[in-house]
Design an enzyme around this catalytic site. Structure first.
Site, mmCIF file in Angstrom:
data_model
loop_
_atom_site.group_PDB
_atom_site.id
_atom_site.type_symbol
_atom_site.label_atom_id
_atom_site.label_comp_id
_atom_site.label_asym_id
_atom_site.label_seq_id
_atom_site.Cartn_x
_atom_site.Cartn_y
_atom_site.Cartn_z
ATOM 1 N N ASP A 450 24.558 37.199 19.929
ATOM 2 C CA ASP A 450 25.468 36.722 21.109
ATOM 3 C C ASP A 450 26.847 36.418 20.676
ATOM 4 O O ASP A 450 27.270 36.649 19.401
ATOM 5 C CB ASP A 450 25.004 35.292 21.493
ATOM 6 C CG ASP A 450 25.429 34.863 22.863
ATOM 7 O OD1 ASP A 450 26.168 35.345 23.564
ATOM 8 O OD2 ASP A 450 24.493 34.016 23.515
ATOM 9 N N ASP A 513 23.440 35.787 32.339
ATOM 10 C CA ASP A 513 22.764 34.408 32.369
ATOM 11 C C ASP A 513 22.870 34.141 33.785
ATOM 12 O O ASP A 513 21.659 32.996 34.050
ATOM 13 C CB ASP A 513 24.009 33.463 32.017
ATOM 14 C CG ASP A 513 23.879 33.465 30.337
ATOM 15 O OD1 ASP A 513 23.004 34.018 29.658
ATOM 16 O OD2 ASP A 513 24.947 32.758 29.584
HETATM 17 C C1 GLA Z 1 24.693 32.607 26.044
HETATM 18 C C2 GLA Z 1 24.034 33.531 26.526
HETATM 19 C C3 GLA Z 1 22.685 32.579 26.790
HETATM 20 C C4 GLA Z 1 21.943 31.806 25.739
HETATM 21 C C5 GLA Z 1 23.194 30.877 25.181
HETATM 22 C C6 GLA Z 1 22.810 30.123 24.078
HETATM 23 O O1 GLA Z 1 25.274 31.962 27.147
HETATM 24 O O2 GLA Z 1 24.246 34.162 27.551
HETATM 25 O O3 GLA Z 1 21.586 33.656 27.123
HETATM 26 O O4 GLA Z 1 21.616 32.540 24.648
HETATM 27 O O5 GLA Z 1 24.535 31.485 24.993
HETATM 28 O O6 GLA Z 1 23.966 29.063 23.784
#
Ligand code: GLA
Length: 692
Positions: A450, A513
């Site tokens: 990420d 997300d």
């Molecule tokens: C980002 C990702 C999510 C999750 C969060 C964790 O927003 O897109 O899927 O992994 O971080 O903090």
């Protein structure tokens, strides 16, 4: 032969299955663009137009279709290259040197070398021709053969000439939770600019262009190109006063400068580009086929369970063990622990950088969970955000100088974190070592990588925008070399790292997300124009959805997520018996159909109804699928006529869904189509197609 050369007239003709691309060298050594479009075999028909000045205010360089315009002389248009030499001269003046053709297994390559007329700067233009795919890949390499530094201030991967005005330009806009929002706008006089200046990633625009002449899915001329690069990029589309449209795409020159040392080479990212007169569907198929053949591996992607939406940061071994058992019961094949397993990570404020297993959450270490996951017969995956650090961590306390910073400025936090200066070798070494240790000491099959904030207070070297991404690529490449079985998912606050640069180094994308099944259809639809379905991770999550607050039936949520690489992100421990049964059925069904979904040809079918139906078709060998969605039934609702595509006219097909079975010819299904009536809100249907 895909590359034809007329030596005497110095004309080059690049041939793919259906298309041609031609350019040549004129009597002054300038590279002049001649043609891009449907196939023309006769190279001798191409003529080099004579350079003729119309007026002193319309210098020939402005009017001439240059293949690779540089900054210098009477050029005021967008250029592909700007260099400052050691003596302060800021103009490039190239002359053609030579060409070379290389034949490779999968492509032929034309390499054109240009040289500055005074300085020892060599510019090589690469044209890789993928004939069967109707695509080319262009890139540029600079070489400093002098004894002095050269400052590269701008480098675009390619310039394209499109011989029309009033084209439609499409790309995507968006932001967190709303990635891949397709827009189409008319190009008129002036410029359209899309770009990313954030260093890490962007949800705002995507590094590709599509220009069409009122094309539809199946008809019309489309010119397109997709950059193989993450991070900063820029794309400029300009309708000139001289009757054509120019496109340039490559590295963003915003705050950019690369010092090319004596003997050094520097390359602009490659751009995969093509033309079709058969509409957007053919464009997508060419890119998808290219990705399948040369970028993605051949493995079918596993069904994933990810605990993020179920547990947030509140990860505990006990609960993860329960989730893993339940995930297995449902049919998941890969169990991924998301954020919260490491350091003092109980929220966004702390933990990033301290990549040790949290003792309170995993008193006996993380292998207790991994062993259980493995004994259940699942693969194990884990979340990391390696480019970042939180201020309270041990890592930051020990190495405050490891973040991007300026001596007399405060570095900004965002999501309570700093960005590590990935241009430093010690930082690169730390990140590589941390991940190598993680993968060596634990049986891990999947990394979700990420990156949740952009770069600020970059550093003194203005090549940081380029070097940061290079470091990420290099680290993942090295890790994959040592741990070849590990799959890497590219995530950046959802779908902020969807591009052809990261793909091929990473294996798939976290698409967004936003897991609302309706919103996802829009995101997935736009995504599919350029990117392959196999790399599109799609989860079924709980309702009401945390972003949309919408309640959508589980069947629809599954159908929406089954259109990509299926994942489950629900709190499955709360599933009722009925939900468990439905999830088991849907996952089992997905496993049967996934070769068609992940590797088939994808069709965005036309909605011939007044209602907001969305329908998609997949075809692979003798089998296919139709996904049909209706979010809301409207007053006066009529059935949808669904016209299929890509079938064999004279073959008979069987279509089955529910207790319905339809037998028709391919011609009937494509021309007359079938009538289908869905009703209610969030109705969906999955129809199976097979040749009889
Ligand atoms: C980002 C990702 C999510 C999750 C969060 C964790 O927003 O897109 O899927 O992994 O971080 O903090």
């Amino acid at each position: 032969m895909s590359i034809i050369v007329n030596e005497e007239r110095r004309i080059f003709l690049l041939q793919t299955l259906h298309n041609s691309y031609a350019f040549g060298v004129d009597d002054q050594g300038l590279l002049r663009h001649l043609y891009w479009g449907n196939k023309i075999d006769a190279i001798d028909d191409f003529e080099m137009p004579v350079l003729a000045e119309v007026s002193t205010n319309d210098p020939v360089f402005e009017i001439t279709r240059e293949e690779f315009p540089v900054y210098g002389r009477l050029r005021y248009k967008e250029h592909c290259l700007k260099v400052t030499f050691a003596d302060g001269c800021r103009e490039v003046d190239y002359v053609y040197e030579n060409y070379k053709i290389e034949n490779h297994k999968d492509y032929d390559e034309l390499i054109i070398t240009l040289k500055d007329s005074h300085y020892d700067l060599y510019i090589t233009l690469h044209y890789k021709v993928y004939g069967d795919f109707d695509l080319m890949e262009r890139s540029v390499t600079l070489r400093n053969a002098s004894q002095e530094n050269m400052a590269i201030e701008q480098l675009q991967s390619a310039q394209f000439h499109i011989p029309y005005e009033n084209l439609n330009f499409s790309n995507v806009h968006g932001h967190w939770g709303a990635e891949q929002q397709r827009f189409v706008q008319k190009v008129s006089y002036g410029k359209v600019v899309i770009e990313n200046r954030r260093g890490i990633s962007s949800h705002n625009h995507n590094p590709y262009f599509i220009l069409d002449r009122d094309a539809s899915e199946t008809q019309g001329e489309v010119y397109f190109g997709a950059l193989r690069r993450s991070g900063n990029f820029s794309g400029v589309v300009e309708q000139t006063p001289y009757g054509e449209t120019l496109v340039q795409m490559g590295l963003n020159d915003h705050d950019f400068c690369y010092n090319l040392a004596p003997g050094e080479e520097f390359s602009a990212p490659a751009i995969i580009c093509g033309y079709t007169n058969q509409g957007f569907e053919t464009m997508s198929h060419h890119l998808h086929h290219f990705a399948q053949a040369f970028i993605l591996d051949n493995d079918i992607r596993p069904v994933l369970y990810n605990s993020w939406e179920a547990t947030g940061f509140g990860v505990t071994c006990e609960e993860q063990l329960k989730l893993a058992k339940k995930a297995k019961e449902l049919g998941a094949e890969l169990f991924v622990v998301d954020d919260g397993w490491f350091g003092e990570r109980n929220g966004i404020k702390n933990g990033l950088g301290d990549w040790y297993v949290n003792k309170q959450k995993f008193p006996h270490g993380i292998d207790e969970l991994i062993d259980e996951v493995k004994s259940l017969g699942m693969m194990f995956g884990i979340w990391v955000e390696p480019e970042m650090v939180n201020p309270p961590t041990k890592l930051y306390k020990e190495h405050p100088d490891w973040i991007y910073h300026f001596a007399n400025r405060v570095s900004d936090t965002s999501r309570e974190q700093y960005v590590l200066d990935m241009t430093r070798e010690d930082v690169q070494q730390f990140v590589y070592q941390m991940l190598d240790d993680l993968l060596t000491s634990h049986d891990i099959d999947y990394i979700k990588w990420d990156a949740n904030r952009p770069i600020s207070q970059s550093n003194l070297d203005r090549s940081v925008w380029y070097k940061h991404i290079e470091a990420v690529y290099d680290i993942v490449k090295a890790l994959k070399k040592k741990h070849p079985h590990v799959l890497f998912e590219a995530c950046a606050s959802g779908g902020g790292r969807i591009d052809y640069g990261i793909l091929g180094i990473f294996d798939d994308f976290w698409t967004s997300d936003n897991t609302d099944a309706c919103d996802r259809l829009t995101i997935q639809d736009s995504y599919s124009y350029i990117y392959p379905i196999k790399a599109m991770r799609a989860w079924v999550t709980d309702c009401p959805n945390f972003i949309s607050n919408r309640d959508i039936p589980m069947r629809y949520r599954f159908h929406s997520a089954m259109m990509g690489t299926l994942g489950i992100g629900c709190n499955i421990l709360k599933f009722s018996d009925e939900e468990t049964k439905l999830a088991q059925e849907m996952i089992a069904l997905y496993k049967e159909i996934r070769p068609i979904v992940q590797e088939g040809d994808f069709y965005r079918l036309e909605n011939l109804s007044e209602d907001d139906y969305r329908s998609y078709e997949y075809l692979k060998d003798t089998k296919g699928l139709l996904f049909v969605f209706l979010s809301h039934t409207r007053i006066g609702h009529r059935p949808l006529t669904l016209k299929l595509r890509g079938l064999k006219k004279d073959t008979r097909y069987k279509l089955t869904y529910g207790d319905q079975e339809i037998h028709k010819s391919g011609a009937y299904l494509m021309e007359r189509g079938i009538d289908l009536r869905l009703s209610g809100d969030y109705a969906s249907e999955l129809i199976f197609i097979s040749e009889m």
